[in-house]
Write a protein that holds these residues in place. Structure first.
Motif, mmCIF file in Angstrom:
data_model
loop_
_atom_site.group_PDB
_atom_site.id
_atom_site.type_symbol
_atom_site.label_atom_id
_atom_site.label_comp_id
_atom_site.label_asym_id
_atom_site.label_seq_id
_atom_site.Cartn_x
_atom_site.Cartn_y
_atom_site.Cartn_z
ATOM 1 N N GLU A 1 0.844 -1.205 0.000
ATOM 2 C CA GLU A 1 0.000 0.000 0.000
ATOM 3 C C GLU A 1 0.875 1.250 0.000
ATOM 4 N N ALA A 2 1.923 1.248 0.827
ATOM 5 C CA ALA A 2 2.847 2.388 0.854
ATOM 6 C C ALA A 2 3.617 2.490 -0.458
ATOM 7 N N LEU A 3 3.971 1.358 -1.042
ATOM 8 C CA LEU A 3 4.692 1.366 -2.325
ATOM 9 C C LEU A 3 3.818 1.967 -3.419
ATOM 10 N N THR A 4 2.542 1.636 -3.412
ATOM 11 C CA THR A 4 1.609 2.232 -4.375
ATOM 12 C C THR A 4 1.546 3.742 -4.190
ATOM 13 N N ALA A 5 1.478 4.191 -2.941
ATOM 14 C CA ALA A 5 1.447 5.631 -2.655
ATOM 15 C C ALA A 5 2.732 6.305 -3.131
ATOM 16 N N LEU A 6 3.856 5.631 -2.963
ATOM 17 C CA LEU A 6 5.147 6.180 -3.393
ATOM 18 C C LEU A 6 5.196 6.337 -4.909
ATOM 19 N N VAL A 7 4.716 5.330 -5.629
ATOM 20 C CA VAL A 7 4.684 5.409 -7.093
ATOM 21 C C VAL A 7 3.830 6.591 -7.535
ATOM 22 N N ASP A 8 2.633 6.711 -6.966
ATOM 23 C CA ASP A 8 1.750 7.824 -7.319
ATOM 24 C C ASP A 8 2.394 9.169 -7.006
ATOM 25 N N PHE A 9 2.990 9.281 -5.830
ATOM 26 C CA PHE A 9 3.637 10.519 -5.400
ATOM 27 C C PHE A 9 4.705 10.953 -6.393
ATOM 28 N N ASN A 10 5.503 9.999 -6.867
ATOM 29 C CA ASN A 10 6.582 10.343 -7.793
ATOM 30 C C ASN A 10 6.076 10.703 -9.175
ATOM 31 N N ILE A 11 5.136 9.929 -9.693
ATOM 32 C CA ILE A 11 4.627 10.226 -11.033
ATOM 33 C C ILE A 11 3.886 11.553 -11.046
ATOM 34 N N GLU A 12 3.077 11.779 -10.019
ATOM 35 C CA GLU A 12 2.298 13.022 -9.954
ATOM 36 C C GLU A 12 3.182 14.251 -9.775
ATOM 37 N N ASN A 13 4.417 14.045 -9.321
ATOM 38 C CA ASN A 13 5.334 15.167 -9.103
ATOM 39 C C ASN A 13 6.444 15.243 -10.139
ATOM 40 N N GLY A 14 6.266 14.560 -11.273
ATOM 41 C CA GLY A 14 7.080 14.879 -12.436
ATOM 42 C C GLY A 14 8.260 13.998 -12.763
ATOM 43 N N VAL A 15 8.452 12.862 -12.074
ATOM 44 C CA VAL A 15 9.582 12.017 -12.463
ATOM 45 C C VAL A 15 9.307 11.393 -13.827
ATOM 46 N N ASP A 16 10.376 11.050 -14.530
ATOM 47 C CA ASP A 16 10.243 10.570 -15.905
ATOM 48 C C ASP A 16 10.210 9.054 -16.026
ATOM 49 N N TYR A 17 10.841 8.341 -15.090
ATOM 50 C CA TYR A 17 10.773 6.874 -15.116
ATOM 51 C C TYR A 17 11.107 6.316 -13.742
ATOM 52 N N LEU A 18 10.742 5.050 -13.552
ATOM 53 C CA LEU A 18 10.910 4.361 -12.268
ATOM 54 C C LEU A 18 11.921 3.240 -12.411
ATOM 55 N N VAL A 19 12.802 3.116 -11.430
ATOM 56 C CA VAL A 19 13.743 1.997 -11.380
ATOM 57 C C VAL A 19 13.281 1.033 -10.292
ATOM 58 N N VAL A 20 13.026 -0.194 -10.706
ATOM 59 C CA VAL A 20 12.419 -1.224 -9.862
ATOM 60 C C VAL A 20 13.493 -2.204 -9.403
ATOM 61 N N LEU A 21 13.542 -2.486 -8.107
ATOM 62 C CA LEU A 21 14.460 -3.483 -7.544
ATOM 63 C C LEU A 21 15.925 -3.165 -7.841
ATOM 64 N N GLY A 22 16.269 -1.888 -7.727
ATOM 65 C CA GLY A 22 17.684 -1.543 -7.703
ATOM 66 C C GLY A 22 18.239 -1.809 -6.314
ATOM 67 N N THR A 23 19.462 -1.402 -6.077
ATOM 68 C CA THR A 23 20.060 -1.660 -4.763
ATOM 69 C C THR A 23 19.376 -0.848 -3.669
ATOM 70 N N THR A 24 18.829 0.322 -4.001
ATOM 71 C CA THR A 24 18.108 1.136 -3.018
ATOM 72 C C THR A 24 16.850 0.431 -2.525
ATOM 73 N N ALA A 25 16.343 -0.526 -3.286
ATOM 74 C CA ALA A 25 15.162 -1.300 -2.886
ATOM 75 C C ALA A 25 15.483 -2.379 -1.864
ATOM 76 N N GLU A 26 16.742 -2.421 -1.389
ATOM 77 C CA GLU A 26 17.169 -3.491 -0.476
ATOM 78 C C GLU A 26 16.902 -4.860 -1.104
ATOM 79 N N SER A 27 17.103 -4.935 -2.401
ATOM 80 C CA SER A 27 16.776 -6.156 -3.139
ATOM 81 C C SER A 27 17.593 -7.353 -2.675
ATOM 82 N N ALA A 28 18.773 -7.101 -2.112
ATOM 83 C CA ALA A 28 19.592 -8.213 -1.616
ATOM 84 C C ALA A 28 18.937 -8.942 -0.453
ATOM 85 N N THR A 29 17.975 -8.285 0.222
ATOM 86 C CA THR A 29 17.324 -8.895 1.378
ATOM 87 C C THR A 29 15.920 -9.404 1.067
#
Length: 291
Positions: free
Chosen positions: A24-52
């Motif tokens: 639910e928070a991830l959905t809110a984060l996606v909306d927040f970023n798109i609505e505020n002008g980002v051009d693309y999303l990076v999914v499961l990069g290292t910032t996503a703590e993907s190693a864990t």
């Protein structure tokens, strides 16, 4: 690869009070970023703590982001590691139809030579037809991908189209821009030097602070690309203190503290990471109030 020009954001994975991915928070984060002008999303990069994250959690995160995005902006998927065979296998067995490109980090810990880095990405490029964004982050990998190696890969493989350059070295970034083909994208992976990289000819950024301050940071990049340097510099200098703060105790602890203050998600991280300290959280909160 016009989809990769401008501001991309390396999405975190929010966790709930029990340590599970908070979709639910991830959905809110996606909306927040798109609505505020980002051009693309990076999914499961290292910032996503993907190693864990488990395989099941990664699948849930990917599905959540794609559903929330609803094709509003392009998505890039992180697939990388220090076991070349495993990276190749993941590329061959993953459905990449939702993604504009793959972001693949240079092998970490092993400390390969430049020839080893070249051969790793040769195998990666040959494993998929998807565009590949190389990711150089020597502060985490303990080895630097030399500009000459990047230029060699760009020349030899049509689907090696860009690099996320996060060495934090503006001279190296300029050397990259000098050596690579004109249509190869040099993308900043260091928030603090995004502006000078863009002004030197870079394509934009894959940002961490950008997902917490998307309107301001994406505006800075757009202004720089449009040649409105004075306005871009003004935003850069306003944002510099908080850029320092979010990396002070490690990533993504800092950006999660900022997002928690903005009411988007909790500040929870997974071990071996720990939450930002109370003092850092307070300073981030004070910055946001003043900003």
């Amino acid at each position: 690869m016009q989809e990769l020009i401008g501001t991309g954001v390396a999405l975190i994975t929010p966790f709930d009070a029990h340590g599970n991915p908070d979709l639910e928070a991830l959905t809110a984060l996606v909306d927040f970023n798109i609505e505020n002008g980002v051009d693309y999303l990076v999914v499961l990069g290292t910032t996503a703590e993907s190693a864990t994250l488990t395989a099941e959690e990664k699948a849930a995160v990917k599905a959540c982001i794609t559903k929330a995005n609803n094709k509003r902006v392009p998505e890039v998927l992180g697939i990388g590691g220090n076991n070349t065979a495993a990276v190749v296998e993941e590329l061959k067995t993953t459905d990449l139809s939702d993604y504009a490109a793959v972001l693949s980090v240079s092998p970490y810990y092993n400390k390969p030579t430049q020839e080893g880095i070249y051969r790793h990405f040769e195998a990666v490029a040959n494993a998929t037809d998807k565009p590949i964004i190389l990711y150089n982050v020597p502060g985490r990998t303990s080895s630097n991908m030399a500009p000459e190696t990047v230029a060699r890969l760009a020349a030899d493989f049509d689907n090696v189209v860009a690099i996320k350059e996060a060495a934090g070295d503006i001279v190296q970034a300029m050397e990259l821009l000098r050596l690579v083909p004109e249509d190869f994208l040099v993308i900043s992976g260091d928030d603090m030097i995004t502006l000078p990289m863009v002004l030197a000819g870079g394509a934009g950024v894959i940002s961490v602070i950008g997902e917490g301050m998307p309107a301001e940071f994406s505006a800075m990049v757009r202004l720089a690309r449009a040649g409105q340097n004075e306005q871009a510099r003004a935003l850069q200098y306003q944002l510099m203190p908080v850029i320092d703060m979010i990396f002070e105790e490690g990533n993504p602890a800092g950006i999660k503290a900022l997002l928690a203050h903005r009411g988007i998600c909790s500040a929870n991280v997974r071990l071996p990471l720990v939450e930002a300290s109370a003092g850092l959280k307070m300073r981030i909160a004070d910055f946001l109030k003043e900003f």
